[in-house]
Write a protein that holds these residues in place. Structure first.
Motif, PDB file in Angstrom:
ATOM      1  N   LYS A   1       0.975  -1.243  -0.255  1.00 31.85           N
ATOM      2  CA  LYS A   1       0.106   0.028   0.145  1.00 31.85           C
ATOM      3  C   LYS A   1       0.981   1.112  -0.026  1.00 31.85           C
ATOM      4  N   MET A   2       0.461   2.457  -0.608  1.00 32.10           N
ATOM      5  CA  MET A   2       1.238   3.609  -0.809  1.00 32.10           C
ATOM      6  C   MET A   2       0.242   4.745  -0.298  1.00 32.10           C
ATOM      7  N   ASN A   3       1.058   5.463   0.577  1.00 31.15           N
ATOM      8  CA  ASN A   3       0.280   6.744   1.068  1.00 31.15           C
ATOM      9  C   ASN A   3       0.118   7.818   0.084  1.00 31.15           C
ATOM     10  N   LEU A   4      -0.830   8.184  -0.149  1.00 31.67           N
ATOM     11  CA  LEU A   4      -1.150   9.317  -0.951  1.00 31.67           C
ATOM     12  C   LEU A   4      -1.684  10.654  -0.064  1.00 31.67           C
ATOM     13  N   GLY A   5      -1.771  10.544   1.134  1.00 31.16           N
ATOM     14  CA  GLY A   5      -2.334  11.614   1.901  1.00 31.16           C
ATOM     15  C   GLY A   5      -1.645  12.968   1.635  1.00 31.16           C
ATOM     16  N   GLY A   6      -2.580  14.167   1.820  1.00 32.33           N
ATOM     17  CA  GLY A   6      -1.794  15.344   1.691  1.00 32.33           C
ATOM     18  C   GLY A   6      -2.838  16.475   2.411  1.00 32.33           C
ATOM     19  N   VAL A   7      -2.238  17.778   2.244  1.00 30.21           N
ATOM     20  CA  VAL A   7      -2.884  18.832   2.726  1.00 30.21           C
ATOM     21  C   VAL A   7      -4.275  19.366   1.903  1.00 30.21           C
ATOM     22  N   MET A   8      -5.126  19.492   2.331  1.00 27.24           N
ATOM     23  CA  MET A   8      -6.455  20.094   1.706  1.00 27.24           C
ATOM     24  C   MET A   8      -6.952  21.379   2.564  1.00 27.24           C
ATOM     25  N   GLY A   9      -7.597  22.189   1.857  1.00 25.79           N
ATOM     26  CA  GLY A   9      -8.032  23.305   2.485  1.00 25.79           C
ATOM     27  C   GLY A   9      -7.798  24.414   1.781  1.00 25.79           C
ATOM     28  N   ASP A  10      -7.849  25.810   2.325  1.00 27.52           N
ATOM     29  CA  ASP A  10      -7.490  26.988   1.557  1.00 27.52           C
ATOM     30  C   ASP A  10      -6.913  27.973   2.450  1.00 27.52           C
ATOM     31  N   MET A  11      -6.227  29.084   1.788  1.00 24.99           N
ATOM     32  CA  MET A  11      -5.492  30.229   2.667  1.00 24.99           C
ATOM     33  C   MET A  11      -5.861  31.439   2.018  1.00 24.99           C
ATOM     34  N   VAL A  12      -5.828  32.335   2.473  1.00 22.38           N
ATOM     35  CA  VAL A  12      -6.094  33.742   1.893  1.00 22.38           C
ATOM     36  C   VAL A  12      -4.648  34.380   2.009  1.00 22.38           C
ATOM     37  N   ILE A  13      -4.199  35.097   1.154  1.00 24.35           N
ATOM     38  CA  ILE A  13      -2.739  35.668   1.194  1.00 24.35           C
ATOM     39  C   ILE A  13      -2.907  37.252   0.295  1.00 24.35           C
ATOM     40  N   THR A  14      -2.483  38.064   1.247  1.00 25.33           N
ATOM     41  CA  THR A  14      -2.214  39.432   0.600  1.00 25.33           C
ATOM     42  C   THR A  14      -1.132  40.035   0.305  1.00 25.33           C
ATOM     43  N   ASN A  15      -0.724  40.786  -0.560  1.00 22.54           N
ATOM     44  CA  ASN A  15       0.462  41.678  -0.871  1.00 22.54           C
ATOM     45  C   ASN A  15       1.451  40.725  -1.355  1.00 22.54           C
TER      46      ASN A  15
END
Length: 249
Positions: A200-214
């Protein structure tokens, strides 16, 4: 940057939420049948390895694969795109034929082809950056789960661009005066069974969002490029899909 997008659609119900592993798997079998000219049907010591797209996609080690899968993770529709870059573009017909053959169990599969050139003609200093499929990225030799920063993403996109195009590498040169004003991230676990490695191979990762200025114009252009080429590891399975929404005011 030139690229080709092969868009596949079917009236069938999407077989799984995450179809990346299945699509890459069935393509492998069909592509080898489509292009292999070696009577032994083996890659080892084959006389035709130099220009064999199956070998480059599945057997050649320590290279950047010049394609990625693109699909909506949270969608019931069985639709996906296969994006080709660099010298992989010339093999688009073999890939299209192999994928159509490999998906014959599904109803009314059609393929639309687009030849495109990436260009970012707009700019916004404020962006919402969404991670639509798991972003799998290492930092300090560990896979990131929540400590990801904009500069990590930009470095990944910049490096991937040069690996895909073969141009002489240039280090990232962007302003670091940006501000991350909101960050909503979570780690999604994903695994797949590797028939090649019998594990088995792990394909997990980060999900979601971020707001960035400048953010500066170069950073914005790189993020828009990341929408096309993907970010981080395992983009061939559909990981690292991002969406960039720019707004001012």
């Amino acid at each position: 940057m030139k690229y080709t997008k092969l868009k596949f659609k079917s009236s069938s119900t999407k077989p799984h939420d995450f179809i990346g592993s299945k699509i890459r798997g069935v393509l492998g079998y069909a592509l080898k049948e489509e292009v292999c000219i070696n009577p032994s049907f083996k890659c080892e010591n084959c006389f035709a390895l130099k220009d064999c797209i199956f070998y480059k996609f599945y057997e050649q080690k320590n290279i950047t694969h010049k394609y990625r899968l693109d699909f909506e993770l949270r969608s019931d529709k069985f639709e996906f795109a296969f994006l080709l870059f660099g010298d992989a573009i010339k093999h688009k017909d073999e890939i299209k034929t192999a994928l159509l053959k490999s998906l014959k169990e599904y109803q009314d599969v059609v393929c639309e082809e687009e030849s495109l050139i990436f260009a970012s003609n707009d700019y916004s200093s404020i962006v919402k950056l969404e991670f639509l499929t798991p972003l799998r990225m290492k930092k300090d030799n560990k896979f990131v789960k929540d400590s990801i920063d904009l500069i990590d993403i930009l470095v990944s996109i910049n490096r991937r661009y040069y690996e895909l195009t073969g141009e002489d590498f240039e280090r990232l040169n962007v302003s670091k005066d940006y501000n991350i004003i909101t960050k909503h991230l979570n780690y999604k676990e994903l695994t797949r069974k590797s028939n090649t490695q019998k594990t088995k191979m792990n394909l997990g990762g980060v999900m979601g969002d971020m707001v960035i200025t400048n953010i500066d114009k170069k950073s914005y252009e790189l993020l828009k490029l990341g929408e096309i080429i993907g970010v981080g590891k395992s983009t061939v399975f559909g990981l690292g899909k991002i969406r960039v929404e720019g707004f001012n005011g």
